[in-house]
Design a protein around this motif. Structure first.
Motif, mmCIF file in Angstrom:
data_model
loop_
_atom_site.group_PDB
_atom_site.id
_atom_site.type_symbol
_atom_site.label_atom_id
_atom_site.label_comp_id
_atom_site.label_asym_id
_atom_site.label_seq_id
_atom_site.Cartn_x
_atom_site.Cartn_y
_atom_site.Cartn_z
ATOM 1 N N LEU A 151 0.707 -1.301 -0.081
ATOM 2 C CA LEU A 151 0.067 -0.155 -0.308
ATOM 3 C C LEU A 151 0.670 1.533 0.200
ATOM 4 N N PRO A 208 -0.833 8.976 -1.179
ATOM 5 C CA PRO A 208 -2.602 9.658 -1.414
ATOM 6 C C PRO A 208 -2.307 10.636 -2.816
ATOM 7 N N GLN A 245 -14.225 8.769 1.947
ATOM 8 C CA GLN A 245 -13.099 8.172 2.967
ATOM 9 C C GLN A 245 -13.565 6.461 3.585
ATOM 10 N N VAL A 246 -14.447 5.898 3.846
ATOM 11 C CA VAL A 246 -14.578 4.345 3.749
ATOM 12 C C VAL A 246 -14.169 3.827 2.659
ATOM 13 N N CYS A 247 -15.217 4.245 1.290
ATOM 14 C CA CYS A 247 -14.707 3.504 0.317
ATOM 15 C C CYS A 247 -13.578 3.702 -0.491
ATOM 16 N N GLU A 248 -12.567 4.065 -0.137
ATOM 17 C CA GLU A 248 -10.981 4.156 -0.962
ATOM 18 C C GLU A 248 -9.665 3.639 -0.024
ATOM 19 N N GLN A 249 -10.137 4.281 1.494
ATOM 20 C CA GLN A 249 -9.522 2.986 2.243
ATOM 21 C C GLN A 249 -10.391 1.245 1.498
ATOM 22 N N ARG A 250 -11.280 1.086 1.543
ATOM 23 C CA ARG A 250 -11.603 -0.441 1.124
ATOM 24 C C ARG A 250 -10.807 -0.610 -0.079
ATOM 25 N N ARG A 273 -8.317 0.347 -1.656
ATOM 26 C CA ARG A 273 -6.750 0.988 -1.241
ATOM 27 C C ARG A 273 -6.263 -0.561 -0.429
ATOM 28 N N GLU A 274 -7.653 -1.577 0.167
ATOM 29 C CA GLU A 274 -7.337 -2.714 0.600
ATOM 30 C C GLU A 274 -7.335 -3.777 -0.208
ATOM 31 N N GLN A 297 -4.155 -3.838 -2.825
ATOM 32 C CA GLN A 297 -3.479 -4.709 -2.658
ATOM 33 C C GLN A 297 -3.092 -5.792 -2.543
#
Length: 83
Positions: free
Chosen positions: A5, A10, A37-42, A44-45, A48
Motif C-alpha cells: 500500500l 495519496p 473515506q471508507v470507500c477509498e480505504q476499502r 486501497r485494501e 493491495q
C-alpha cells in the motif's frame, strides 16, 4: 518484491459517482460515516490484495522452484542460523 500500500500514495482527488442501496446510504449517514473515506480505504485494501495475488501468480513458478530446491538441499547458510 511484493507490492504494498505504500506504493499507493495519496494524490489529488477525483470526484466519482457510486450507487448505493438507500438503506446502506441512510445508515452510513445516520452513523456519521464518511462514505468517500471508507470507500477509498476499502478500495486501497482491495487493490493491495489483488496486487499480492497478481504477484503470487506471476512468480508462482519461481516460488515453486525455490521451495523444491530448499526441500532438496536445505536452506542456504543453515548451519549458521541462530534460530
Amino acid at each position: 518484491m511484493k507490492p504494498s500500500l505504500t506504493s499507493l500514495k495519496p494524490s489529488a482527488k477525483k470526484a466519482t459517482n457510486i450507487t448505493l442501496s438507500m438503506d446502506v446510504y441512510q445508515a452510513a449517514k445516520s452513523l456519521g460515516i464518511n462514505i468517500s473515506q471508507v470507500c477509498e480505504q476499502r478500495l486501497r485494501e482491495e487493490i493491495q490484495l489483488r496486487k499480492e495475488q497478481q504477484w503470487n501468480e506471476e512468480n508462482a513458478d519461481f516460488l515453486a522452484a525455490y521451495n523444491r530446491k530448499v526441500e532438496e538441499e536445505g536452506l542456504a547458510l543453515e548451519e549458521w542460523r541462530a534460530f
